[in-house]
Design a protein around this motif. Sequence first.
Motif, mmCIF file in Angstrom:
data_model
loop_
_atom_site.group_PDB
_atom_site.id
_atom_site.type_symbol
_atom_site.label_atom_id
_atom_site.label_comp_id
_atom_site.label_asym_id
_atom_site.label_seq_id
_atom_site.Cartn_x
_atom_site.Cartn_y
_atom_site.Cartn_z
ATOM 1 N N TYR A 68 102.410 49.570 -34.896
ATOM 2 C CA TYR A 68 103.798 49.345 -34.470
ATOM 3 C C TYR A 68 104.541 50.657 -34.603
ATOM 4 O O TYR A 68 104.395 51.370 -35.597
ATOM 5 C CB TYR A 68 104.425 48.262 -35.352
ATOM 6 N N ASP A 69 105.333 50.979 -33.574
ATOM 7 C CA ASP A 69 106.120 52.207 -33.602
ATOM 8 C C ASP A 69 107.496 51.907 -33.012
ATOM 9 O O ASP A 69 107.609 51.452 -31.880
ATOM 10 C CB ASP A 69 105.421 53.296 -32.787
ATOM 11 N N SER A 70 108.529 52.135 -33.807
ATOM 12 C CA SER A 70 109.894 51.907 -33.322
ATOM 13 C C SER A 70 110.691 53.203 -33.263
ATOM 14 O O SER A 70 111.900 53.170 -33.102
ATOM 15 C CB SER A 70 110.616 50.894 -34.218
ATOM 16 N N ASP A 71 110.019 54.337 -33.386
ATOM 17 C CA ASP A 71 110.710 55.617 -33.270
ATOM 18 C C ASP A 71 111.087 55.846 -31.808
ATOM 19 O O ASP A 71 110.363 55.494 -30.894
ATOM 20 C CB ASP A 71 109.818 56.759 -33.752
ATOM 21 N N GLY A 72 112.223 56.416 -31.588
ATOM 22 C CA GLY A 72 112.663 56.690 -30.227
ATOM 23 C C GLY A 72 113.373 55.498 -29.614
ATOM 24 O O GLY A 72 113.902 54.633 -30.302
ATOM 25 N N GLU A 73 113.374 55.438 -28.291
ATOM 26 C CA GLU A 73 114.089 54.398 -27.568
ATOM 27 C C GLU A 73 113.203 53.222 -27.174
ATOM 28 O O GLU A 73 113.661 52.306 -26.506
ATOM 29 C CB GLU A 73 114.729 54.987 -26.305
ATOM 30 N N PRO A 95 111.590 49.026 -23.843
ATOM 31 C CA PRO A 95 112.803 49.564 -24.487
ATOM 32 C C PRO A 95 113.312 48.620 -25.570
ATOM 33 O O PRO A 95 113.147 47.408 -25.487
ATOM 34 C CB PRO A 95 113.806 49.648 -23.340
ATOM 35 N N LYS A 96 113.938 49.190 -26.564
ATOM 36 C CA LYS A 96 114.444 48.399 -27.692
ATOM 37 C C LYS A 96 115.465 47.356 -27.257
ATOM 38 O O LYS A 96 115.518 46.270 -27.818
ATOM 39 C CB LYS A 96 115.076 49.312 -28.754
ATOM 40 N N TYR A 97 116.269 47.674 -26.253
ATOM 41 C CA TYR A 97 117.330 46.748 -25.868
ATOM 42 C C TYR A 97 116.791 45.451 -25.260
ATOM 43 O O TYR A 97 117.512 44.480 -25.139
ATOM 44 C CB TYR A 97 118.324 47.417 -24.910
ATOM 45 N N ILE A 150 117.113 44.030 -33.590
ATOM 46 C CA ILE A 150 117.838 42.883 -33.040
ATOM 47 C C ILE A 150 119.319 42.963 -33.388
ATOM 48 O O ILE A 150 120.187 42.696 -32.550
ATOM 49 C CB ILE A 150 117.206 41.561 -33.531
ATOM 50 N N LYS A 151 119.616 43.365 -34.606
ATOM 51 C CA LYS A 151 121.018 43.504 -35.026
ATOM 52 C C LYS A 151 121.720 44.573 -34.194
ATOM 53 O O LYS A 151 122.861 44.382 -33.757
ATOM 54 C CB LYS A 151 121.073 43.839 -36.511
ATOM 55 N N ALA A 152 121.056 45.688 -33.963
ATOM 56 C CA ALA A 152 121.630 46.760 -33.145
ATOM 57 C C ALA A 152 121.847 46.286 -31.708
ATOM 58 O O ALA A 152 122.856 46.621 -31.073
ATOM 59 C CB ALA A 152 120.732 47.986 -33.169
ATOM 60 N N ASN A 153 120.930 45.475 -31.198
ATOM 61 C CA ASN A 153 121.088 44.929 -29.834
ATOM 62 C C ASN A 153 122.285 43.994 -29.750
ATOM 63 O O ASN A 153 123.021 44.020 -28.766
ATOM 64 C CB ASN A 153 119.815 44.194 -29.395
ATOM 65 N N LYS A 154 122.489 43.158 -30.759
ATOM 66 C CA LYS A 154 123.635 42.246 -30.754
ATOM 67 C C LYS A 154 124.944 43.012 -30.837
ATOM 68 O O LYS A 154 125.926 42.643 -30.192
ATOM 69 C CB LYS A 154 123.522 41.238 -31.904
ATOM 70 N N GLU A 155 124.983 44.075 -31.633
ATOM 71 C CA GLU A 155 126.181 44.893 -31.723
ATOM 72 C C GLU A 155 126.458 45.609 -30.407
ATOM 73 O O GLU A 155 127.616 45.774 -30.009
ATOM 74 C CB GLU A 155 126.050 45.896 -32.865
ATOM 75 N N ARG A 156 125.413 46.034 -29.731
ATOM 76 C CA ARG A 156 125.553 46.720 -28.443
ATOM 77 C C ARG A 156 126.104 45.748 -27.387
ATOM 78 O O ARG A 156 126.906 46.133 -26.536
ATOM 79 C CB ARG A 156 124.204 47.265 -27.983
ATOM 80 N N GLU A 157 125.680 44.477 -27.441
ATOM 81 C CA GLU A 157 126.169 43.482 -26.485
ATOM 82 C C GLU A 157 127.652 43.186 -26.692
ATOM 83 O O GLU A 157 128.375 42.940 -25.744
ATOM 84 C CB GLU A 157 125.371 42.167 -26.619
ATOM 85 N N LYS A 158 128.096 43.191 -27.945
ATOM 86 C CA LYS A 158 129.506 42.892 -28.251
ATOM 87 C C LYS A 158 130.440 43.981 -27.721
ATOM 88 O O LYS A 158 131.557 43.695 -27.337
ATOM 89 C CB LYS A 158 129.704 42.721 -29.753
ATOM 90 N N SER A 159 129.971 45.205 -27.744
ATOM 91 C CA SER A 159 130.856 46.292 -27.325
ATOM 92 C C SER A 159 130.715 46.651 -25.872
ATOM 93 O O SER A 159 130.245 46.024 -25.060
ATOM 94 C CB SER A 159 130.598 47.550 -28.152
#
Length: 159
Positions: A68-73, A95-97, A150-159
Amino acid sequence: MRLNNRSRIGLYHFLSTLVIMIFLVGVLAFFLERYFYDYLDSSSVLFLIIPTLILLVFYFRGRQIFEYDSDGEALIFKNRNIFPFLNKATTDEFPKYKLLKYEILDLVILRRLYITISSKKNNSIILKYDISYLKKKELNDLKFSLSKVIKANKEREKS
Protein backbone atom coordinates in the motif's frame (compact mmCIF):
# COMPACT_ATOMS: atom_id res chain seq x y z
CA MET A 1 2.54 6.27 3.93
CA ARG A 2 4.00 3.08 2.56
CA LEU A 3 3.13 -0.33 3.89
CA ASN A 4 4.21 -3.75 2.70
CA ASN A 5 5.04 -7.18 4.04
CA ARG A 6 7.55 -8.25 1.39
CA SER A 7 10.18 -8.80 4.06
CA ARG A 8 8.32 -11.93 5.18
CA ILE A 9 8.35 -13.70 1.80
CA GLY A 10 10.85 -16.25 3.13
CA LEU A 11 8.53 -17.10 6.01
CA TYR A 12 5.59 -17.54 3.64
CA HIS A 13 7.63 -19.82 1.38
CA PHE A 14 8.59 -21.90 4.40
CA LEU A 15 4.96 -22.11 5.60
CA SER A 16 3.65 -23.08 2.18
CA THR A 17 6.32 -25.77 1.81
CA LEU A 18 5.51 -27.07 5.28
CA VAL A 19 1.77 -27.19 4.53
CA ILE A 20 2.37 -29.08 1.27
CA MET A 21 4.72 -31.52 3.04
CA ILE A 22 2.16 -32.13 5.82
CA PHE A 23 -0.47 -32.84 3.17
CA LEU A 24 1.79 -35.27 1.27
CA VAL A 25 2.85 -37.07 4.46
CA GLY A 26 -0.81 -37.34 5.47
CA VAL A 27 -1.76 -38.88 2.12
CA LEU A 28 1.18 -41.29 2.33
CA ALA A 29 0.29 -42.22 5.93
CA PHE A 30 -3.33 -42.82 4.90
CA PHE A 31 -2.38 -45.20 2.11
CA LEU A 32 0.20 -47.01 4.25
CA GLU A 33 -2.30 -47.43 7.09
CA ARG A 34 -5.12 -48.43 4.78
CA TYR A 35 -3.32 -51.01 2.63
CA PHE A 36 -0.37 -52.26 4.71
CA TYR A 37 -0.77 -51.84 8.47
CA ASP A 38 -4.54 -51.52 9.10
CA TYR A 39 -4.21 -50.73 12.84
CA LEU A 40 -6.63 -47.80 12.96
CA ASP A 41 -9.49 -49.12 10.76
CA SER A 42 -11.79 -46.21 9.85
CA SER A 43 -9.80 -43.67 11.89
CA SER A 44 -7.14 -43.65 9.19
CA VAL A 45 -9.29 -41.12 7.31
CA LEU A 46 -8.00 -38.50 9.77
CA PHE A 47 -4.66 -38.75 7.96
CA LEU A 48 -6.45 -37.19 4.98
CA ILE A 49 -8.92 -34.87 6.69
CA ILE A 50 -6.56 -32.93 8.97
CA PRO A 51 -3.86 -32.12 6.36
CA THR A 52 -6.55 -31.24 3.82
CA LEU A 53 -8.12 -28.78 6.29
CA ILE A 54 -4.71 -27.20 6.95
CA LEU A 55 -4.12 -26.87 3.19
CA LEU A 56 -7.56 -25.33 2.62
CA VAL A 57 -7.08 -22.80 5.43
CA PHE A 58 -3.74 -21.74 3.95
CA TYR A 59 -5.27 -21.41 0.48
CA PHE A 60 -8.43 -19.55 1.52
CA ARG A 61 -6.55 -16.99 3.59
CA GLY A 62 -5.68 -15.43 0.26
CA ARG A 63 -2.73 -13.66 -1.24
CA GLN A 64 0.21 -13.28 1.12
CA ILE A 65 1.91 -10.11 -0.14
CA PHE A 66 0.10 -6.78 0.33
CA GLU A 67 1.57 -3.40 -0.60
CA TYR A 68 0.00 0.00 0.00
CA ASP A 69 1.31 3.44 -0.91
CA SER A 70 -0.50 6.69 -0.16
CA ASP A 71 2.38 9.06 -0.88
CA GLY A 72 1.59 11.65 -3.51
CA GLU A 73 -1.80 12.24 -5.10
CA ALA A 74 -2.66 8.57 -5.74
CA LEU A 75 -3.41 5.48 -3.71
CA ILE A 76 -1.64 2.32 -4.86
CA PHE A 77 -2.74 -1.15 -3.78
CA LYS A 78 -0.90 -4.33 -4.78
CA ASN A 79 -1.88 -7.81 -3.68
CA ARG A 80 -0.13 -10.96 -4.90
CA ASN A 81 0.58 -14.54 -4.01
CA ILE A 82 4.09 -15.88 -3.42
CA PHE A 83 3.31 -18.48 -6.08
CA PRO A 84 2.28 -16.47 -9.15
CA PHE A 85 0.49 -19.41 -10.77
CA LEU A 86 -2.07 -19.75 -7.93
CA ASN A 87 -3.80 -16.37 -8.10
CA LYS A 88 -3.61 -13.42 -10.42
CA ALA A 89 -1.93 -10.42 -8.85
CA THR A 90 -4.11 -7.39 -8.20
CA THR A 91 -2.74 -3.90 -8.80
CA ASP A 92 -4.89 -0.80 -8.53
CA GLU A 93 -3.94 2.86 -8.66
CA PHE A 94 -6.40 5.73 -8.40
CA PRO A 95 -6.48 9.35 -7.17
CA LYS A 96 -7.09 9.89 -3.48
CA TYR A 97 -10.21 11.95 -4.08
CA LYS A 98 -12.00 8.89 -5.53
CA LEU A 99 -11.86 6.97 -2.26
CA LEU A 100 -15.35 6.91 -0.72
CA LYS A 101 -15.06 4.38 2.09
CA TYR A 102 -13.36 1.20 3.21
CA GLU A 103 -14.47 -1.82 5.17
CA ILE A 104 -12.44 -4.59 6.79
CA LEU A 105 -14.05 -8.01 7.02
CA ASP A 106 -12.38 -9.83 9.90
CA LEU A 107 -13.30 -13.51 10.20
CA VAL A 108 -11.56 -16.24 12.18
CA ILE A 109 -9.11 -17.36 9.50
CA LEU A 110 -9.18 -14.54 6.97
CA ARG A 111 -9.23 -10.78 6.72
CA ARG A 112 -10.33 -8.81 3.67
CA LEU A 113 -10.22 -5.14 2.79
CA TYR A 114 -13.04 -3.71 0.66
CA ILE A 115 -12.38 -0.31 -0.89
CA THR A 116 -15.24 1.68 -2.44
CA ILE A 117 -14.21 4.23 -5.03
CA SER A 118 -16.25 6.58 -7.21
CA SER A 119 -16.27 6.27 -10.98
CA LYS A 120 -17.63 8.28 -13.89
CA LYS A 121 -19.86 5.59 -15.41
CA ASN A 122 -21.11 3.86 -12.27
CA ASN A 123 -21.77 5.33 -8.89
CA SER A 124 -19.11 3.27 -7.17
CA ILE A 125 -16.75 0.34 -7.61
CA ILE A 126 -15.76 -2.06 -4.85
CA LEU A 127 -12.20 -3.40 -4.87
CA LYS A 128 -11.19 -6.41 -2.75
CA TYR A 129 -7.80 -7.18 -1.20
CA ASP A 130 -6.57 -10.01 1.03
CA ILE A 131 -4.93 -8.66 4.18
CA SER A 132 -4.89 -11.84 6.29
CA TYR A 133 -1.12 -11.82 6.60
CA LEU A 134 -0.74 -8.27 7.92
CA LYS A 135 0.35 -7.84 11.50
CA LYS A 136 -1.82 -5.93 13.96
CA LYS A 137 0.36 -2.79 13.80
CA GLU A 138 0.36 -2.83 9.99
CA LEU A 139 -3.41 -3.20 9.99
CA ASN A 140 -3.82 -0.27 12.39
CA ASP A 141 -1.50 1.88 10.24
CA LEU A 142 -3.54 0.99 7.15
CA LYS A 143 -6.81 1.91 8.90
CA PHE A 144 -5.32 5.20 10.10
CA SER A 145 -4.05 6.15 6.65
CA LEU A 146 -7.31 5.28 4.87
CA SER A 147 -9.36 7.14 7.49
CA LYS A 148 -7.12 10.17 7.05
CA VAL A 149 -7.67 10.14 3.27
CA ILE A 150 -11.45 9.80 3.70
CA LYS A 151 -11.50 12.65 6.21
CA ALA A 152 -9.52 14.87 3.83
CA ASN A 153 -11.96 13.99 1.01
CA LYS A 154 -14.97 14.96 3.15
CA GLU A 155 -13.35 18.27 4.07
CA ARG A 156 -12.58 18.93 0.40
CA GLU A 157 -16.24 18.29 -0.52
CA LYS A 158 -17.47 20.77 2.11
CA SER A 159 -15.35 23.59 0.78
